[in-house]
Design a protein around this motif. Structure first.
Motif, PDB file in Angstrom:
ATOM      1  N   ILE A 190       0.831  -1.210   0.000  1.00 33.65           N
ATOM      2  CA  ILE A 190       0.000   0.000   0.000  1.00 33.65           C
ATOM      3  C   ILE A 190       0.869   1.266   0.000  1.00 33.65           C
ATOM      4  CG2 ILE A 190      -0.416   0.428   2.490  1.00 33.65           C
ATOM      5  CD1 ILE A 190      -3.290   0.137   0.135  1.00 33.65           C
ATOM      6  N   ILE A 191       2.003   1.213   0.715  1.00 33.42           N
ATOM      7  CA  ILE A 191       2.898   2.382   0.771  1.00 33.42           C
ATOM      8  C   ILE A 191       3.429   2.744  -0.614  1.00 33.42           C
ATOM      9  CG2 ILE A 191       5.167   3.179   1.625  1.00 33.42           C
ATOM     10  CD1 ILE A 191       3.017   3.240   3.766  1.00 33.42           C
ATOM     11  N   LYS A 192       3.778   1.710  -1.383  1.00 32.90           N
ATOM     12  CA  LYS A 192       4.321   1.962  -2.727  1.00 32.90           C
ATOM     13  C   LYS A 192       3.209   2.085  -3.760  1.00 32.90           C
ATOM     14  CE  LYS A 192       8.740   2.559  -3.080  1.00 32.90           C
ATOM     15  NZ  LYS A 192       9.821   1.687  -3.415  1.00 32.90           N
ATOM     16  N   ASN A 193       1.955   1.956  -3.301  1.00 31.35           N
ATOM     17  CA  ASN A 193       0.812   2.080  -4.198  1.00 31.35           C
ATOM     18  C   ASN A 193       0.974   1.184  -5.419  1.00 31.35           C
ATOM     19  OD1 ASN A 193      -1.621   3.024  -5.079  1.00 31.35           O
ATOM     20  ND2 ASN A 193      -0.798   4.895  -5.977  1.00 31.35           N
ATOM     21  N   LYS A 194       1.306  -0.044  -5.206  1.00 33.40           N
ATOM     22  CA  LYS A 194       1.585  -0.957  -6.303  1.00 33.40           C
ATOM     23  C   LYS A 194       0.313  -1.376  -7.046  1.00 33.40           C
ATOM     24  CE  LYS A 194       5.391  -2.229  -7.173  1.00 33.40           C
ATOM     25  NZ  LYS A 194       6.367  -1.492  -7.990  1.00 33.40           N
ATOM     26  N   GLY A 195      -0.828  -1.257  -6.372  1.00 38.19           N
ATOM     27  CA  GLY A 195      -2.082  -1.559  -7.064  1.00 38.19           C
ATOM     28  C   GLY A 195      -2.322  -3.033  -7.316  1.00 38.19           C
ATOM     29  N   LYS A 215      -7.444  -3.525  14.834  1.00 38.88           N
ATOM     30  CA  LYS A 215      -6.901  -3.257  16.173  1.00 38.88           C
ATOM     31  C   LYS A 215      -5.425  -3.626  16.181  1.00 38.88           C
ATOM     32  CE  LYS A 215     -11.267  -4.007  18.528  1.00 38.88           C
ATOM     33  NZ  LYS A 215     -12.153  -5.142  18.671  1.00 38.88           N
ATOM     34  N   VAL A 216      -5.139  -4.892  15.861  1.00 38.52           N
ATOM     35  CA  VAL A 216      -3.735  -5.305  15.797  1.00 38.52           C
ATOM     36  C   VAL A 216      -3.083  -4.755  14.530  1.00 38.52           C
ATOM     37  CG1 VAL A 216      -2.197  -7.297  15.612  1.00 38.52           C
ATOM     38  CG2 VAL A 216      -4.158  -7.383  17.156  1.00 38.52           C
ATOM     39  N   TRP A 217      -3.850  -4.744  13.435  1.00 37.44           N
ATOM     40  CA  TRP A 217      -3.350  -4.245  12.136  1.00 37.44           C
ATOM     41  C   TRP A 217      -4.548  -3.843  11.281  1.00 37.44           C
ATOM     42  CZ3 TRP A 217       1.604  -3.224  11.950  1.00 37.44           C
ATOM     43  CH2 TRP A 217       2.247  -2.972  10.737  1.00 37.44           C
ATOM     44  N   PRO A 218      -4.376  -2.912  10.335  1.00 37.74           N
ATOM     45  CA  PRO A 218      -5.519  -2.552   9.471  1.00 37.74           C
ATOM     46  C   PRO A 218      -6.035  -3.764   8.689  1.00 37.74           C
ATOM     47  CG  PRO A 218      -3.695  -0.997   9.195  1.00 37.74           C
ATOM     48  CD  PRO A 218      -3.168  -2.131  10.027  1.00 37.74           C
ATOM     49  N   ASP A 219      -7.323  -3.705   8.346  1.00 35.00           N
ATOM     50  CA  ASP A 219      -7.931  -4.809   7.600  1.00 35.00           C
ATOM     51  C   ASP A 219      -7.638  -4.647   6.110  1.00 35.00           C
ATOM     52  OD1 ASP A 219      -9.355  -6.797   6.476  1.00 35.00           O
ATOM     53  OD2 ASP A 219     -11.313  -6.154   7.229  1.00 35.00           O
ATOM     54  N   PHE A 220      -6.513  -5.229   5.687  1.00 38.03           N
ATOM     55  CA  PHE A 220      -6.103  -5.090   4.292  1.00 38.03           C
ATOM     56  C   PHE A 220      -6.930  -5.958   3.335  1.00 38.03           C
ATOM     57  CE2 PHE A 220      -2.227  -3.211   6.137  1.00 38.03           C
ATOM     58  CZ  PHE A 220      -2.115  -2.098   5.318  1.00 38.03           C
ATOM     59  N   PRO A 265      -7.294  -0.835  -0.453  1.00 38.08           N
ATOM     60  CA  PRO A 265      -7.932   0.492  -0.386  1.00 38.08           C
ATOM     61  C   PRO A 265      -9.442   0.461  -0.615  1.00 38.08           C
ATOM     62  CG  PRO A 265      -6.764   0.234  -2.461  1.00 38.08           C
ATOM     63  CD  PRO A 265      -6.481  -1.002  -1.666  1.00 38.08           C
ATOM     64  N   SER A 266      -9.959  -0.632  -1.217  1.00 34.88           N
ATOM     65  CA  SER A 266     -11.416  -0.736  -1.360  1.00 34.88           C
ATOM     66  C   SER A 266     -11.771  -2.213  -1.361  1.00 34.88           C
ATOM     67  CB  SER A 266     -11.881  -0.079  -2.663  1.00 34.88           C
ATOM     68  OG  SER A 266     -11.446  -0.863  -3.754  1.00 34.88           O
ATOM     69  N   PRO A 267     -12.984  -2.562  -0.935  1.00 34.18           N
ATOM     70  CA  PRO A 267     -13.342  -3.978  -0.855  1.00 34.18           C
ATOM     71  C   PRO A 267     -13.193  -4.715  -2.193  1.00 34.18           C
ATOM     72  CG  PRO A 267     -14.957  -2.654   0.314  1.00 34.18           C
ATOM     73  CD  PRO A 267     -14.046  -1.686  -0.396  1.00 34.18           C
ATOM     74  N   SER A 268     -13.438  -4.032  -3.298  1.00 36.05           N
ATOM     75  CA  SER A 268     -13.356  -4.726  -4.593  1.00 36.05           C
ATOM     76  C   SER A 268     -11.927  -4.800  -5.125  1.00 36.05           C
ATOM     77  CB  SER A 268     -14.250  -4.023  -5.620  1.00 36.05           C
ATOM     78  OG  SER A 268     -13.822  -2.676  -5.734  1.00 36.05           O
ATOM     79  N   ASN A 269     -11.040  -4.009  -4.574  1.00 37.11           N
ATOM     80  CA  ASN A 269      -9.659  -3.991  -5.068  1.00 37.11           C
ATOM     81  C   ASN A 269      -8.680  -4.023  -3.894  1.00 37.11           C
ATOM     82  OD1 ASN A 269      -7.582  -3.798  -6.947  1.00 37.11           O
ATOM     83  ND2 ASN A 269      -7.473  -1.563  -6.718  1.00 37.11           N
ATOM     84  N   ALA A 270      -8.942  -4.923  -2.942  1.00 39.43           N
ATOM     85  CA  ALA A 270      -8.157  -4.943  -1.708  1.00 39.43           C
ATOM     86  C   ALA A 270      -6.762  -5.523  -1.933  1.00 39.43           C
ATOM     87  CB  ALA A 270      -8.897  -5.749  -0.662  1.00 39.43           C
ATOM     88  N   VAL A 271      -5.839  -5.146  -1.062  1.00 44.34           N
ATOM     89  CA  VAL A 271      -4.457  -5.638  -1.147  1.00 44.34           C
ATOM     90  C   VAL A 271      -4.414  -7.151  -0.926  1.00 44.34           C
ATOM     91  CG1 VAL A 271      -2.202  -5.564  -0.015  1.00 44.34           C
ATOM     92  CG2 VAL A 271      -3.455  -3.449  -0.437  1.00 44.34           C
ATOM     93  N   LEU A 272      -5.206  -7.630   0.038  1.00 47.60           N
ATOM     94  CA  LEU A 272      -5.231  -9.067   0.320  1.00 47.60           C
ATOM     95  C   LEU A 272      -6.582  -9.658  -0.070  1.00 47.60           C
ATOM     96  CD1 LEU A 272      -3.605  -9.166   3.883  1.00 47.60           C
ATOM     97  CD2 LEU A 272      -2.478  -9.587   1.687  1.00 47.60           C
ATOM     98  N   LYS A 273      -6.504 -10.801  -0.756  1.00 46.28           N
ATOM     99  CA  LYS A 273      -7.717 -11.519  -1.128  1.00 46.28           C
ATOM    100  C   LYS A 273      -7.620 -12.886  -0.454  1.00 46.28           C
ATOM    101  CE  LYS A 273      -9.285 -13.172  -5.286  1.00 46.28           C
ATOM    102  NZ  LYS A 273      -8.929 -13.421  -6.672  1.00 46.28           N
ATOM    103  N   PHE A 274      -8.683 -13.329   0.197  1.00 47.49           N
ATOM    104  CA  PHE A 274      -8.665 -14.627   0.869  1.00 47.49           C
ATOM    105  C   PHE A 274      -9.367 -15.678   0.012  1.00 47.49           C
ATOM    106  CE2 PHE A 274      -8.225 -13.493   5.683  1.00 47.49           C
ATOM    107  CZ  PHE A 274      -7.044 -12.842   5.403  1.00 47.49           C
ATOM    108  N   VAL A 275      -8.755 -16.834  -0.128  1.00 49.71           N
ATOM    109  CA  VAL A 275      -9.385 -17.950  -0.846  1.00 49.71           C
ATOM    110  C   VAL A 275      -9.307 -19.187   0.031  1.00 49.71           C
ATOM    111  CG1 VAL A 275      -9.151 -19.527  -2.818  1.00 49.71           C
ATOM    112  CG2 VAL A 275      -8.957 -17.070  -3.179  1.00 49.71           C
TER     113      VAL A 275
END
Ligand code: ZN
Ligand code: ZN
Length: 255
Positions: free
Chosen positions: A70-75, A98-103, A107-117
């Motif tokens: 997210i810092i480097k805005n890699k997209g 609380k412990v860490w942001p919900d990545f 930056p948005s639910p449809s284009n989040a940094v982390l995707k869970f499968v």
């Protein structure tokens, strides 16, 4: 398949990093070590992370990787794969704002940094050209081991953390395994603690190997406690089994 050992230790000290195994630069098995071992450019190449269980020494690289992206805005996004209880624990107890942001929504639910499968035990899914199968193992928390097979049919088995168990040996070792990364955390004298916490000793490992129909071409040992690594190494040698040895940090395994 080229596997770089980012870490393989059952604790953290200088020169001893928690488990992380990077396959061909882009598929990571466990995330105990990412940023402590990989340059920025190497971190951007990770696209999938397969997690065995939610203990901190197997996941702690994920929040920092997400932050670096997210810092480097890699997209781009990284897909985290695991059994349902593991993903739930990550969401409820780590990426909980609380412990860490919900990545998983930044930056948005449809284009989040982390995707869970989710993967179910016994199920095989395709992950960028690899066939990945999950097998339930026996640990203090819900956990699975995996077999990763590449396009050439080369197969890597990784147990993650486990005590004495059955399914993974019975199911995965029916066919040839080219390399197996299996945990041994404690020396033989700590067998009671190993059993109680869901880990193996060299002596317990020998009994596990007896359960395999086809013994893997080579067995590489992960997760030793650094405080006991000499004893564990000697006890592994004393098993007098060919093609079995401790891993080394930063080594590259050609499979
Ligand atoms: Zn564990
Ligand atoms: Zn562990």
């Amino acid at each position: 398949m080229k596997v770089k050992v980012l870490g393989f230790s059952g604790a953290e000290f200088p020169g001893f990093h928690p488990p992380g195994f990077l396959i061909n630069g882009s598929l990571l098995l466990d995330a105990g070590t990412i940023g402590a071992s990989l340059s920025e450019n190497a971190q951007w190449k990770i696209r999938h992370i397969i997690i065995t269980h939610a203990h901190l020494d197997h996941i702690k690289g994920i929040p920092f990787l997400a932050d670096n992206i997210i810092i480097k805005n890699k997209g781009h996004n990284v897909t985290v794969i695991g059994i349902a209880p593991v993903l739930k624990t990550l969401k409820d107890n780590l990426l909980n704002n609380k412990v860490w942001p919900d990545f998983t929504v930044i930056p948005s639910p449809s284009n989040a940094v982390l995707k869970f499968v989710e993967i179910k035990t016994g199920e095989t899914i395709r992950v960028s050209g690899y066939k990945v199968t999950a097998y339930r193992v026996n640990h203090a928390v819900p956990a699975s081991g995996y077999v990763v097979e590449d396009k050439k049919g080369r197969r890597l088995l990784y147990t993650g953390d486990t005590g004495p168990t059955n399914t993974i040996w019975r199911e995965a070792c029916k066919t040839r395994i080219h390399r197996a990364i299996i945990e041994v955390s404690f020396p033989d004298k700590m067998e009671a603690m190993a059993i109680e916490t869901g880990h193996l000793t060299p002596k317990l490992l020998r009994k596990e190997i007896e359960k395999m129909k086809i013994i893997p071409d080579e067995i590489l040992i992960t997760h030793p406690k650094p405080q006991h690594i000499r004893t564990i190494r000697n006890e592994i040698r004393r098993l007098r089994m060919p093609n079995i040895r401790l891993l080394r940090d930063s080594e590259v395994i050609n499979i």
